[in-house]
Design a protein around this motif. Structure first.
Motif, PDB file in Angstrom:
ATOM      1  N   GLY A 242       0.798  -1.220   0.000  1.00 25.86           N
ATOM      2  CA  GLY A 242       0.000   0.000   0.000  1.00 25.86           C
ATOM      3  C   GLY A 242       0.828   1.267   0.000  1.00 25.86           C
ATOM      4  O   GLY A 242       2.053   1.247   0.087  1.00 25.86           O
ATOM      5  N   GLY A 243       0.147   2.401  -0.101  1.00 26.68           N
ATOM      6  CA  GLY A 243       0.785   3.706  -0.088  1.00 26.68           C
ATOM      7  C   GLY A 243      -0.266   4.791  -0.120  1.00 26.68           C
ATOM      8  O   GLY A 243      -1.460   4.527   0.041  1.00 26.68           O
ATOM      9  N   CYS A 244       0.160   6.023  -0.353  1.00 26.91           N
ATOM     10  CA  CYS A 244      -0.774   7.154  -0.359  1.00 26.91           C
ATOM     11  C   CYS A 244      -1.804   7.049  -1.476  1.00 26.91           C
ATOM     12  O   CYS A 244      -2.864   7.655  -1.409  1.00 26.91           O
ATOM     13  CB  CYS A 244       0.005   8.470  -0.528  1.00 26.91           C
ATOM     14  N   GLN A 245      -1.466   6.275  -2.527  1.00 31.72           N
ATOM     15  CA  GLN A 245      -2.303   6.288  -3.717  1.00 31.72           C
ATOM     16  C   GLN A 245      -3.386   5.213  -3.729  1.00 31.72           C
ATOM     17  O   GLN A 245      -4.002   4.971  -4.751  1.00 31.72           O
ATOM     18  CB  GLN A 245      -1.426   6.162  -4.972  1.00 31.72           C
ATOM     19  N   VAL A 246      -3.602   4.534  -2.597  1.00 35.37           N
ATOM     20  CA  VAL A 246      -4.650   3.520  -2.555  1.00 35.37           C
ATOM     21  C   VAL A 246      -5.539   3.711  -1.323  1.00 35.37           C
ATOM     22  O   VAL A 246      -5.077   4.189  -0.287  1.00 35.37           O
ATOM     23  CB  VAL A 246      -4.053   2.090  -2.538  1.00 35.37           C
ATOM     24  N   PRO A 247      -6.847   3.332  -1.443  1.00 38.25           N
ATOM     25  CA  PRO A 247      -7.790   3.476  -0.317  1.00 38.25           C
ATOM     26  C   PRO A 247      -7.645   2.331   0.672  1.00 38.25           C
ATOM     27  O   PRO A 247      -8.354   1.333   0.615  1.00 38.25           O
ATOM     28  CB  PRO A 247      -9.160   3.478  -1.009  1.00 38.25           C
ATOM     29  N   LEU A 248      -6.703   2.496   1.588  1.00 33.53           N
ATOM     30  CA  LEU A 248      -6.344   1.450   2.550  1.00 33.53           C
ATOM     31  C   LEU A 248      -6.105   2.102   3.909  1.00 33.53           C
ATOM     32  O   LEU A 248      -5.500   3.168   3.982  1.00 33.53           O
ATOM     33  CB  LEU A 248      -5.091   0.744   2.034  1.00 33.53           C
ATOM     34  N   GLY A 249      -6.575   1.471   4.968  1.00 35.85           N
ATOM     35  CA  GLY A 249      -6.353   2.007   6.311  1.00 35.85           C
ATOM     36  C   GLY A 249      -6.181   0.885   7.314  1.00 35.85           C
ATOM     37  O   GLY A 249      -6.581  -0.258   7.064  1.00 35.85           O
ATOM     38  N   ALA A 250      -5.553   1.187   8.444  1.00 33.90           N
ATOM     39  CA  ALA A 250      -5.392   0.186   9.507  1.00 33.90           C
ATOM     40  C   ALA A 250      -5.142   0.896  10.826  1.00 33.90           C
ATOM     41  O   ALA A 250      -4.490   1.935  10.868  1.00 33.90           O
ATOM     42  CB  ALA A 250      -4.232  -0.760   9.191  1.00 33.90           C
ATOM     43  N   TYR A 251      -5.654   0.286  11.890  1.00 31.70           N
ATOM     44  CA  TYR A 251      -5.422   0.848  13.223  1.00 31.70           C
ATOM     45  C   TYR A 251      -5.345  -0.288  14.234  1.00 31.70           C
ATOM     46  O   TYR A 251      -6.223  -1.156  14.284  1.00 31.70           O
ATOM     47  CB  TYR A 251      -6.538   1.813  13.627  1.00 31.70           C
ATOM     48  N   ALA A 252      -4.275  -0.260  15.039  1.00 33.83           N
ATOM     49  CA  ALA A 252      -4.086  -1.279  16.074  1.00 33.83           C
ATOM     50  C   ALA A 252      -4.160  -0.638  17.452  1.00 33.83           C
ATOM     51  O   ALA A 252      -3.553   0.404  17.690  1.00 33.83           O
ATOM     52  CB  ALA A 252      -2.740  -1.983  15.900  1.00 33.83           C
ATOM     53  N   SER A 253      -4.893  -1.264  18.352  1.00 33.13           N
ATOM     54  CA  SER A 253      -4.925  -0.850  19.754  1.00 33.13           C
ATOM     55  C   SER A 253      -4.177  -1.896  20.571  1.00 33.13           C
ATOM     56  O   SER A 253      -4.104  -3.067  20.188  1.00 33.13           O
ATOM     57  CB  SER A 253      -6.364  -0.714  20.249  1.00 33.13           C
ATOM     58  N   VAL A 254      -3.607  -1.462  21.686  1.00 33.85           N
ATOM     59  CA  VAL A 254      -2.799  -2.348  22.520  1.00 33.85           C
ATOM     60  C   VAL A 254      -3.375  -2.354  23.929  1.00 33.85           C
ATOM     61  O   VAL A 254      -3.648  -1.302  24.507  1.00 33.85           O
ATOM     62  CB  VAL A 254      -1.323  -1.872  22.568  1.00 33.85           C
ATOM     63  N   SER A 255      -3.558  -3.553  24.486  1.00 31.06           N
ATOM     64  CA  SER A 255      -4.053  -3.679  25.857  1.00 31.06           C
ATOM     65  C   SER A 255      -3.316  -4.823  26.535  1.00 31.06           C
ATOM     66  O   SER A 255      -2.592  -5.586  25.897  1.00 31.06           O
ATOM     67  CB  SER A 255      -5.565  -3.944  25.871  1.00 31.06           C
ATOM     68  N   GLU A 256      -3.488  -4.949  27.838  1.00 34.12           N
ATOM     69  CA  GLU A 256      -2.857  -6.049  28.565  1.00 34.12           C
ATOM     70  C   GLU A 256      -3.484  -7.372  28.152  1.00 34.12           C
ATOM     71  O   GLU A 256      -4.666  -7.449  27.827  1.00 34.12           O
ATOM     72  CB  GLU A 256      -3.019  -5.838  30.072  1.00 34.12           C
ATOM     73  N   SER A 257      -2.675  -8.401  28.141  1.00 33.64           N
ATOM     74  CA  SER A 257      -3.143  -9.724  27.747  1.00 33.64           C
ATOM     75  C   SER A 257      -4.282 -10.181  28.652  1.00 33.64           C
ATOM     76  O   SER A 257      -4.191 -10.091  29.878  1.00 33.64           O
ATOM     77  CB  SER A 257      -2.000 -10.733  27.798  1.00 33.64           C
ATOM     78  N   SER A 258      -5.354 -10.668  28.047  1.00 32.19           N
ATOM     79  CA  SER A 258      -6.505 -11.143  28.821  1.00 32.19           C
ATOM     80  C   SER A 258      -6.180 -12.421  29.595  1.00 32.19           C
ATOM     81  O   SER A 258      -6.844 -12.757  30.571  1.00 32.19           O
ATOM     82  CB  SER A 258      -7.688 -11.399  27.882  1.00 32.19           C
ATOM     83  N   SER A 259      -5.121 -13.136  29.170  1.00 33.06           N
ATOM     84  CA  SER A 259      -4.747 -14.380  29.846  1.00 33.06           C
ATOM     85  C   SER A 259      -3.804 -14.144  31.017  1.00 33.06           C
ATOM     86  O   SER A 259      -3.381 -15.085  31.678  1.00 33.06           O
ATOM     87  CB  SER A 259      -4.078 -15.329  28.840  1.00 33.06           C
ATOM     88  N   GLY A 260      -3.468 -12.861  31.239  1.00 30.78           N
ATOM     89  CA  GLY A 260      -2.578 -12.543  32.334  1.00 30.78           C
ATOM     90  C   GLY A 260      -1.115 -12.737  32.011  1.00 30.78           C
ATOM     91  O   GLY A 260      -0.258 -12.623  32.888  1.00 30.78           O
ATOM     92  N   GLY A 261      -0.801 -13.012  30.739  1.00 29.96           N
ATOM     93  CA  GLY A 261       0.579 -13.202  30.322  1.00 29.96           C
ATOM     94  C   GLY A 261       1.312 -11.879  30.217  1.00 29.96           C
ATOM     95  O   GLY A 261       0.727 -10.802  30.312  1.00 29.96           O
ATOM     96  N   ALA A 262       2.620 -11.996  29.997  1.00 28.86           N
ATOM     97  CA  ALA A 262       3.459 -10.792  29.928  1.00 28.86           C
ATOM     98  C   ALA A 262       3.275 -10.048  28.610  1.00 28.86           C
ATOM     99  O   ALA A 262       3.475  -8.842  28.544  1.00 28.86           O
ATOM    100  CB  ALA A 262       4.930 -11.182  30.111  1.00 28.86           C
TER     101      ALA A 262
END
Length: 315
Positions: A242-262
């Motif tokens: 991808g690049g500026c010339q294509v209709p593409l997007g992405a977003y990542a959120s980060v949270s603590e592991s639900s399993s209690g792992g590191a």
């Protein structure tokens, strides 16, 4: 004492965010007893010179970074401050991402006449944006809207809202925040409506891979949750070429592991749409490996025809 030459574009926003990064690095250096001083070098890029053509028609990647990267390779500067969303997936040999500082607001912002929200815009309202990604998602949400390209720095685009009969324009919220113009924002578009560009709101501090001094200093500037999110988004970008010339997007959120792992848990949403917004493909997946996550979301979209959409847009 080492003098660090910092390369940046010469727009008001670029100089502002570079100045803010330099001030933070000064504090980090002082706290760790590192003796250095900074000088800022302004560099004009291809993307700054060509303002009368939409980004999708200028073509190529790295429109806003190539000249700055060349200055790094030539030893004219020691580090560069980029908007992460301007960075192509592959870096030139010899250059590395030295730090990804903490992310600003990643959302897109709507600036309108009369401080209206997206739903309050009149039927057939004229909206300005240079981004195919924003145009695609806006047309999907409001097919009645008329979209026209608007290029230039933040100031000139805001001026066009008043002078060129636009009802609204779309800009990255992060830029408006950094320059202190939050009060101009009429509404924030949530990722559910308008997924941000890959890396939007984050900075990329680039340096030479062999510069141990810079790598040590910049390593102390790294914000690991932001870096993880950006790694996932950029893996998605790379898989889809991808690049500026294509209709593409992405977003990542980060949270603590639900399993209690590191390991932290990332949730990545990616989209590919047709420029007119009639087709909108989206997928969300959670996991702990950012690169694997980016590839997985991209492959899920490819299975739905994302590669064909992007190929048609490029042609």
């Amino acid at each position: 004492m080492r003098t660090i030459i910092v390369g940046t574009r010469q727009s008001a926003l670029a100089l502002t965010q570079t100045g803010q990064a330099v001030e933070q690095l000064k504090q980090i250096a002082a706290a760790h007893g590192i003796e250095c001083q900074f000088e800022i070098k302004k560099i004009v890029t291809k993307g700054d010179r060509i303002l009368d053509v939409t980004l999708s028609k200028v073509g190529g990647k790295g429109l806003f970074v190539k000249e700055i990267e060349q200055a790094l390779l030539d030893g004219e500067i020691d580090m560069a401050v980029h908007s992460m969303k301007d960075m192509p997936f592959e870096l030139p040999e010899g250059l590395v991402v030295g730090a990804v500082p903490q992310r600003e607001d990643a959302r897109d912002a709507l600036i309108t006449r009369g401080h209206r929200s997206l739903d309050e815009l009149p039927q057939g309202a004229l909206v300005g944006t240079s981004s195919l990604r924003r145009a695609s998602q806006l047309q999907h949400a409001r097919p009645d809207l008329k979209i026209e390209s608007v290029r230039g720095n933040i100031d000139s685009r805001l001026r066009k809202l008043e002078e060129d009969n636009f009802d609204a324009i779309l800009l990255a919220a992060a830029g408006l925040h950094r320059i202190g113009w939050q009060d101009r924002i009429s509404a924030y578009l949530p990722p559910e409506v308008c997924l941000p560009a890959v890396g939007q709101g984050a900075l990329c501090i680039e340096c030479r891979g062999g510069d141990a001094f810079m790598l040590d200093l910049l390593g102390k500037f790294q914000h690991e949750p932001t870096a993880l999110a950006v790694r996932a988004e950029r893996a998605f970008l790379g898989r889809l070429n991808g690049g500026c010339q294509v209709p593409l997007g992405a977003y990542a959120s980060v949270s603590e592991s639900s399993s209690g792992g590191a390991e932290p848990l990332l949730t990545l949403t990616g989209m590919v749409g047709t420029p007119d917004g009639t087709t909108m493909l989206k997928e969300s997946v959670s996991g702990s490996d950012p690169e694997a996550l980016g590839l997985l979301v991209a492959d899920k979209l490819i299975a739905q025809g994302a590669d064909r959409i992007l190929a048609e847009v490029r042609e």
